[in-house]
Design an enzyme around this catalytic site. Structure first.
Site, PDB file in Angstrom:
ATOM      1  N   GLY A  87      -3.066   8.956  -3.575  1.00 22.25           N
ATOM      2  CA  GLY A  87      -4.394   9.235  -4.140  1.00 22.25           C
ATOM      3  C   GLY A  87      -4.609  10.633  -4.669  1.00 22.25           C
ATOM      4  O   GLY A  87      -5.605  10.896  -5.351  1.00 22.25           O
ATOM      5  N   THR A 102      -6.106   2.976  -4.612  1.00 26.86           N
ATOM      6  CA  THR A 102      -5.643   3.888  -5.653  1.00 26.86           C
ATOM      7  C   THR A 102      -4.834   3.147  -6.719  1.00 26.86           C
ATOM      8  O   THR A 102      -5.068   3.311  -7.913  1.00 26.86           O
ATOM      9  CB  THR A 102      -4.787   4.998  -5.006  1.00 26.86           C
ATOM     10  N   ASP A 154       0.869  -1.188   0.000  1.00 27.28           N
ATOM     11  CA  ASP A 154       0.000   0.000   0.000  1.00 27.28           C
ATOM     12  C   ASP A 154       0.899   1.229   0.000  1.00 27.28           C
ATOM     13  O   ASP A 154       2.111   1.134   0.237  1.00 27.28           O
ATOM     14  CB  ASP A 154      -0.893  -0.006   1.252  1.00 27.28           C
ATOM     15  N   SER A 155       0.292   2.380  -0.215  1.00 27.63           N
ATOM     16  CA  SER A 155       1.046   3.631  -0.145  1.00 27.63           C
ATOM     17  C   SER A 155       1.509   3.920   1.283  1.00 27.63           C
ATOM     18  O   SER A 155       2.449   4.674   1.480  1.00 27.63           O
ATOM     19  CB  SER A 155       0.166   4.774  -0.630  1.00 27.63           C
ATOM     20  N   CYS A 213     -10.964   3.185   0.029  1.00 26.66           N
ATOM     21  CA  CYS A 213      -9.531   3.396   0.280  1.00 26.66           C
ATOM     22  C   CYS A 213      -9.228   2.582   1.528  1.00 26.66           C
ATOM     23  O   CYS A 213      -9.986   2.625   2.505  1.00 26.66           O
ATOM     24  CB  CYS A 213      -9.283   4.882   0.517  1.00 26.66           C
ATOM     25  N   THR A 214      -8.131   1.847   1.502  1.00 26.51           N
ATOM     26  CA  THR A 214      -7.883   0.910   2.611  1.00 26.51           C
ATOM     27  C   THR A 214      -7.559   1.611   3.929  1.00 26.51           C
ATOM     28  O   THR A 214      -7.498   0.960   4.974  1.00 26.51           O
ATOM     29  CB  THR A 214      -6.772  -0.093   2.239  1.00 26.51           C
ATOM     30  N   HIS A 215      -7.359   2.915   3.882  1.00 29.49           N
ATOM     31  CA  HIS A 215      -7.184   3.660   5.135  1.00 29.49           C
ATOM     32  C   HIS A 215      -8.526   3.890   5.862  1.00 29.49           C
ATOM     33  O   HIS A 215      -8.557   4.061   7.065  1.00 29.49           O
ATOM     34  CB  HIS A 215      -6.597   5.051   4.862  1.00 29.49           C
ATOM     35  N   CYS A 228      -4.119  -1.338  -1.924  1.00 31.97           N
ATOM     36  CA  CYS A 228      -4.211   0.103  -2.110  1.00 31.97           C
ATOM     37  C   CYS A 228      -5.282   0.321  -3.172  1.00 31.97           C
ATOM     38  O   CYS A 228      -5.111  -0.119  -4.319  1.00 31.97           O
ATOM     39  CB  CYS A 228      -2.857   0.649  -2.573  1.00 31.97           C
ATOM     40  N   GLU A 258      -3.300   8.405   8.943  1.00 29.95           N
ATOM     41  CA  GLU A 258      -1.859   8.223   9.157  1.00 29.95           C
ATOM     42  C   GLU A 258      -1.433   8.926  10.452  1.00 29.95           C
ATOM     43  O   GLU A 258      -0.487   8.522  11.118  1.00 29.95           O
ATOM     44  CB  GLU A 258      -1.055   8.792   7.975  1.00 29.95           C
TER      45      GLU A 258
HETATM   46  N1  DGL Z   1      -4.659   3.326   1.062  1.00 29.90           N
HETATM   47  C1  DGL Z   1      -4.730   3.867  -0.230  1.00 29.90           C
HETATM   48  C2  DGL Z   1      -5.951   3.494  -0.993  1.00 29.90           C
HETATM   49  O1  DGL Z   1      -6.500   2.476  -0.676  1.00 29.90           O
HETATM   50  C3  DGL Z   1      -4.228   5.165  -0.592  1.00 29.90           C
HETATM   51  C4  DGL Z   1      -4.252   6.358   0.208  1.00 29.90           C
HETATM   52  C5  DGL Z   1      -3.356   7.328  -0.501  1.00 29.90           C
HETATM   53  O2  DGL Z   1      -2.174   7.046  -0.583  1.00 29.90           O
HETATM   54  O3  DGL Z   1      -3.867   8.351  -0.973  1.00 29.90           O
HETATM   55  O4  DGL Z   1      -6.363   4.153  -1.896  1.00 29.90           O
END
Ligand code: DGL
Length: 278
Positions: A51, A83, A18-19, A196-198, A81, A162
């Site tokens: 993203g 994105t 992931d990012s 988004c996985t966050h 991720c 984050e």
């Molecule tokens: N966790 C990421 C996603 O699922 C990206 C968040 C990001 O880097 O902008 O899109």
């Protein structure tokens, strides 16, 4: 997704990237489902967020992430991720890669959302690049043309996640959840893809805001479940009941990453955390 695992042995690790820390929502579910599988995780914490960047830059970063994973013995790669998964649909970033078995999070999340919706109204919240790509909507309509989809980009939730601002009562988090989800809620969706996985880190706040009748889909978690089913079906689960090796790599400071790992995975996970260069 996982077409063939030929040539990859059962004892290869599951690779996840992931990012940043969002992909740990996938890792958490992998560990719960498959406690004996080795996992190699990469969070590109020096360059998060992806993203808000262009498709070209995201594809370029993703190629470097994949090249890192190729150096490890991964039997399956999960692109945790949203994105990168969105960009992958239009840019063939796996071309020339030796990794043949991989899954992004879009298709598993869409499948779960279609299975969950009863009223045919699905909300999607994801990063600007994911929403711009139109991939969630496209995939939903490919499978079910009559489903109504309401999307919104929610860029600022990533830095909040984050930074650890995710708990109920945290004013910035409550504010941005309201800001990003009010219109979607007003449309009467009964299912929301937290694309988004966050975002699943905000599950409590989002759940309270959307109401208990709205099903929340975590792309990382549903992808982990799909990986489990695929590995099991192909007889490719690790047969050894050894203590799994969990290796977590980040591209920025280990100290900063560690705090997030503890928050995302819980303190009891015994993982080796290292910094790497891409
Ligand atoms: N966790 C990421 C996603 O699922 C990206 C968040 C990001 O880097 O902008 O899109």
């Amino acid at each position: 997704m996982v077409e063939t695992l030929s040539g990859k042995l059962n004892d290869g690790a599951i690779g996840v990237f992931d990012s940043g820390v969002g992909g740990l929502t996938c890792v958490k579910e992998l560990i719960r489902l498959m406690p004996h599988e080795d996992i190699v995780y990469l969070g590109d914490t020096a360059r998060v967020p992806y993203g808000t960047r262009s498709q070209e830059t995201i594809a370029d970063y993703a190629k470097q992430d994949i090249a890192f994973m190729e150096k490890h013995n991964v039997k399956l790669l999960l692109v945790a991720c949203g994105t990168v998964s969105a960009v992958m649909q239009s840019v063939p970033i796996f071309e020339g890669s030796s990794i043949c078995c991989y899954s992004g999070v879009i298709i598993p999340a869409v499948d779960a959302a279609i299975a969950a919706t009863k009223n045919g109204k699905i909300g999607v919240i994801a990063t600007p690049a994911s929403i711009r790509s139109g991939c969630y909507e496209e995939e939903i309509h490919r499978l079910k043309p009559d489903v109504e989809v309401f999307s919104r980009a929610g860029a600022l939730l990533v830095p909040l996640a984050e930074g650890g601002y995710t708990t109920p009562g945290c004013e910035p988090a409550e504010f941005f959840v309201r800001e990003y989800l009010s219109e979607i809620k007003a449309k009467g969706v009964d299912t929301l893809i937290m694309g988004c996985t966050h975002y699943p880190l905000f599950e409590e706040i989002v759940g309270k805001f959307m109401g208990e009748n709205v099903a929340l889909i975590s792309p990382g978690a549903v992808t982990a479940r799909l990986a489990y089913d695929a590995l099991k079906a192909q007889n490719a689960l690790n047969c050894d009941t050894h203590k799994a090796n969990i290796e977590l790599y980040c591209t920025d400071s280990v100290e900063l990453f560690k705090e997030n790992v503890e928050r995302f995975l819980g303190g009891e996970i015994d993982a080796k955390i290292s910094q790497c260069k891409l």
